[in-house]
Design a protein around this motif. Structure first.
Motif, PDB file in Angstrom:
ATOM      1  N   ALA A   1      40.443  48.621  39.192  1.00 11.68           N
ATOM      2  CA  ALA A   1      39.049  47.790  38.610  1.00 11.68           C
ATOM      3  C   ALA A   1      39.320  47.515  37.035  1.00 11.68           C
ATOM      4  CB  ALA A   1      37.867  48.519  38.738  1.00 11.68           C
ATOM      5  N   THR A   2      38.952  46.518  36.666  1.00 13.70           N
ATOM      6  CA  THR A   2      38.886  46.178  35.020  1.00 13.70           C
ATOM      7  C   THR A   2      37.663  45.760  34.741  1.00 13.70           C
ATOM      8  OG1 THR A   2      39.335  43.556  35.222  1.00 13.70           O
ATOM      9  CG2 THR A   2      41.213  45.331  35.134  1.00 13.70           C
ATOM     10  N   GLU A   3      37.287  45.574  33.487  1.00 17.03           N
ATOM     11  CA  GLU A   3      36.019  45.075  33.032  1.00 17.03           C
ATOM     12  C   GLU A   3      35.211  43.764  33.594  1.00 17.03           C
ATOM     13  OE1 GLU A   3      38.911  43.885  30.295  1.00 17.03           O
ATOM     14  OE2 GLU A   3      38.366  45.596  30.932  1.00 17.03           O
ATOM     15  N   VAL A   4      36.205  43.274  34.186  1.00 23.16           N
ATOM     16  CA  VAL A   4      35.860  42.013  34.906  1.00 23.16           C
ATOM     17  C   VAL A   4      35.894  42.015  36.352  1.00 23.16           C
ATOM     18  CG1 VAL A   4      36.392  40.545  32.819  1.00 23.16           C
ATOM     19  CG2 VAL A   4      37.849  40.820  34.421  1.00 23.16           C
ATOM     20  N   GLY A   5      36.401  42.903  37.148  1.00 18.78           N
ATOM     21  CA  GLY A   5      36.344  43.119  38.331  1.00 18.78           C
ATOM     22  C   GLY A   5      37.864  43.574  38.822  1.00 18.78           C
ATOM     23  N   ILE A   6      37.933  43.532  40.128  1.00 19.23           N
ATOM     24  CA  ILE A   6      39.128  43.882  40.896  1.00 19.23           C
ATOM     25  C   ILE A   6      40.033  42.580  40.942  1.00 19.23           C
ATOM     26  CG2 ILE A   6      40.413  44.773  43.015  1.00 19.23           C
ATOM     27  CD1 ILE A   6      37.930  46.284  41.874  1.00 19.23           C
ATOM     28  N   PRO A   7      41.482  42.802  40.295  1.00 15.11           N
ATOM     29  CA  PRO A   7      42.295  41.688  39.892  1.00 15.11           C
ATOM     30  C   PRO A   7      42.699  41.111  41.541  1.00 15.11           C
ATOM     31  CG  PRO A   7      43.021  43.481  38.827  1.00 15.11           C
ATOM     32  CD  PRO A   7      41.820  44.128  39.620  1.00 15.11           C
ATOM     33  N   GLY A   8      42.648  39.943  41.747  1.00 15.13           N
ATOM     34  CA  GLY A   8      42.859  39.328  42.870  1.00 15.13           C
ATOM     35  C   GLY A   8      44.521  39.678  43.446  1.00 15.13           C
ATOM     36  N   TRP A   9      45.178  40.057  42.681  1.00 10.91           N
ATOM     37  CA  TRP A   9      46.527  40.491  43.220  1.00 10.91           C
ATOM     38  C   TRP A   9      46.487  41.668  44.032  1.00 10.91           C
ATOM     39  CZ3 TRP A   9      47.589  45.006  41.344  1.00 10.91           C
ATOM     40  CH2 TRP A   9      47.154  45.245  39.712  1.00 10.91           C
ATOM     41  N   THR A  10      45.324  42.431  43.717  1.00 17.60           N
ATOM     42  CA  THR A  10      45.327  43.779  44.444  1.00 17.60           C
ATOM     43  C   THR A  10      45.294  43.504  45.888  1.00 17.60           C
ATOM     44  OG1 THR A  10      43.908  44.606  42.611  1.00 17.60           O
ATOM     45  CG2 THR A  10      43.607  45.736  44.577  1.00 17.60           C
ATOM     46  N   GLY A  11      44.683  42.216  46.577  1.00 26.03           N
ATOM     47  CA  GLY A  11      44.604  42.088  47.795  1.00 26.03           C
ATOM     48  C   GLY A  11      46.107  42.198  48.622  1.00 26.03           C
TER      49      GLY A  11
ATOM     50  N   THR B   1      45.496  33.652  46.253  1.00 24.64           N
ATOM     51  CA  THR B   1      44.212  33.979  46.074  1.00 24.64           C
ATOM     52  C   THR B   1      43.687  33.021  45.338  1.00 24.64           C
ATOM     53  OG1 THR B   1      42.811  35.874  45.041  1.00 24.64           O
ATOM     54  CG2 THR B   1      44.684  35.401  43.989  1.00 24.64           C
ATOM     55  N   THR B   2      42.312  32.986  45.868  1.00 24.66           N
ATOM     56  CA  THR B   2      41.260  31.970  45.350  1.00 24.66           C
ATOM     57  C   THR B   2      40.683  32.268  44.013  1.00 24.66           C
ATOM     58  OG1 THR B   2      39.247  32.372  46.871  1.00 24.66           O
ATOM     59  CG2 THR B   2      41.007  30.798  47.654  1.00 24.66           C
ATOM     60  N   ARG B   3      40.582  33.595  43.807  1.00 23.53           N
ATOM     61  CA  ARG B   3      39.679  34.208  42.649  1.00 23.53           C
ATOM     62  C   ARG B   3      40.801  35.084  41.897  1.00 23.53           C
ATOM     63  NH1 ARG B   3      35.650  33.889  46.140  1.00 23.53           N
ATOM     64  NH2 ARG B   3      34.063  32.100  45.809  1.00 23.53           N
ATOM     65  N   GLU B   4      40.744  34.880  40.638  1.00 18.97           N
ATOM     66  CA  GLU B   4      41.408  35.813  39.651  1.00 18.97           C
ATOM     67  C   GLU B   4      40.886  37.416  39.686  1.00 18.97           C
ATOM     68  OE1 GLU B   4      42.516  35.964  34.891  1.00 18.97           O
ATOM     69  OE2 GLU B   4      42.204  33.901  36.011  1.00 18.97           O
ATOM     70  N   HIS B   5      39.542  37.517  39.793  1.00 25.58           N
ATOM     71  CA  HIS B   5      39.121  38.813  40.055  1.00 25.58           C
ATOM     72  C   HIS B   5      38.017  38.804  41.156  1.00 25.58           C
ATOM     73  CE1 HIS B   5      40.554  39.123  36.037  1.00 25.58           C
ATOM     74  NE2 HIS B   5      40.777  40.313  36.192  1.00 25.58           N
ATOM     75  N   LEU B   6      38.113  39.753  41.815  1.00 23.97           N
ATOM     76  CA  LEU B   6      37.084  39.934  42.901  1.00 23.97           C
ATOM     77  C   LEU B   6      35.967  40.887  42.378  1.00 23.97           C
ATOM     78  CD1 LEU B   6      39.291  40.512  46.055  1.00 23.97           C
ATOM     79  CD2 LEU B   6      38.472  38.551  45.602  1.00 23.97           C
ATOM     80  N   PRO B   7      34.671  40.563  42.733  1.00 24.24           N
ATOM     81  CA  PRO B   7      33.588  41.351  42.303  1.00 24.24           C
ATOM     82  C   PRO B   7      33.569  42.863  42.987  1.00 24.24           C
ATOM     83  CG  PRO B   7      32.651  39.232  43.056  1.00 24.24           C
ATOM     84  CD  PRO B   7      34.028  39.310  43.289  1.00 24.24           C
ATOM     85  N   PRO B   8      33.236  43.931  42.533  1.00 32.75           N
ATOM     86  CA  PRO B   8      33.384  45.072  42.983  1.00 32.75           C
ATOM     87  C   PRO B   8      31.778  45.566  43.858  1.00 32.75           C
ATOM     88  CG  PRO B   8      32.898  45.512  40.687  1.00 32.75           C
ATOM     89  CD  PRO B   8      33.056  43.941  40.763  1.00 32.75           C
ATOM     90  N   ASP B   9      31.849  46.353  44.341  1.00 39.64           N
ATOM     91  CA  ASP B   9      30.470  46.620  45.277  1.00 39.64           C
ATOM     92  C   ASP B   9      29.897  45.616  46.187  1.00 39.64           C
ATOM     93  OD1 ASP B   9      30.165  49.107  43.824  1.00 39.64           O
ATOM     94  OD2 ASP B   9      29.329  47.999  42.153  1.00 39.64           O
ATOM     95  N   ARG B  10      31.217  44.972  46.675  1.00 41.88           N
ATOM     96  CA  ARG B  10      30.985  43.820  47.930  1.00 41.88           C
ATOM     97  C   ARG B  10      32.106  44.466  48.963  1.00 41.88           C
ATOM     98  NH1 ARG B  10      30.235  38.045  45.088  1.00 41.88           N
ATOM     99  NH2 ARG B  10      28.350  38.738  43.942  1.00 41.88           N
TER     100      ARG B  10
END
Length: 155
Positions: free
Chosen positions: A51-61, A97-106
């Motif tokens: 996790a970063t301050e803007v979410g989970i990086p999409g490449w983590t997928g 990936t369609t998102r640079e970052h994924l929101p946490p807690d989802r």
């Protein structure tokens, strides 16, 4: 370790079926598994390892997909009374990936499907990550290698 008669009911925790331990086990549960596929879920928190301050990086997928492959192999090993074995992600093709970052807690669903598995330990899987509304957020193919038991690399 479990045998096919003693495998747990699904959904079940994924940790016993992957070689990753503690914080490196990123997926949460196995939702469905069969001879050629596995579906798991993950709910990364704001304190997730990647996790970063803007979410989970999409490449983590990509790591989520690789761990789903590991869980699929680990489940089938457990059905034979064996422990999860070390495997290697040797390549990916068309991971998008369609998102640079994924929101946490989802909650996200991670699905992999076997295309082929050779006797020499090479395998090829297709995978995708869906959000809680069924939208595809990431997809790609993975080439993997699991050494035969007599050549297995020690962790």
């Amino acid at each position: 370790m479990a045998t096919s008669e003693s495998l747990p009911a699904l959904p079940c925790p994924i940790a016993p079926y992957v070689p990753q331990r503690q914080d490196m086990c990123l997926l949460d549960r196995i939702l469905a598994v069969d001879d050629v596929s596995l579906r798991a879920d993950v709910m990364p928190g704001a304190d997730d390892l990647f996790a970063t301050e803007v979410g989970i990086p999409g490449w983590t997928g990509l790591e989520w997909l690789a761990q789903a492959v590991a869980a699929w192999a680990g489940w089938h090993a457990a059905a034979q009374g064996e422990a999860p074995a070390i495997g290697f992600l040797i390549g990916t093709k068309r991971f998008e990936t369609t998102r640079e970052h994924l929101p946490p807690d989802r909650t996200y669903q991670v699905t992999i499907r076997l295309d082929f598995r050779a006797d020499n330990g090479l395998g090829h899987f297709r995978g995708e990550i869906l959000d809680d509304e069924g939208r595809c957020l990431a997809a790609g193919t993975l080439a993997v290698f699991q050494p035969p038991p007599n050549e297995e690399t020690q962790p």
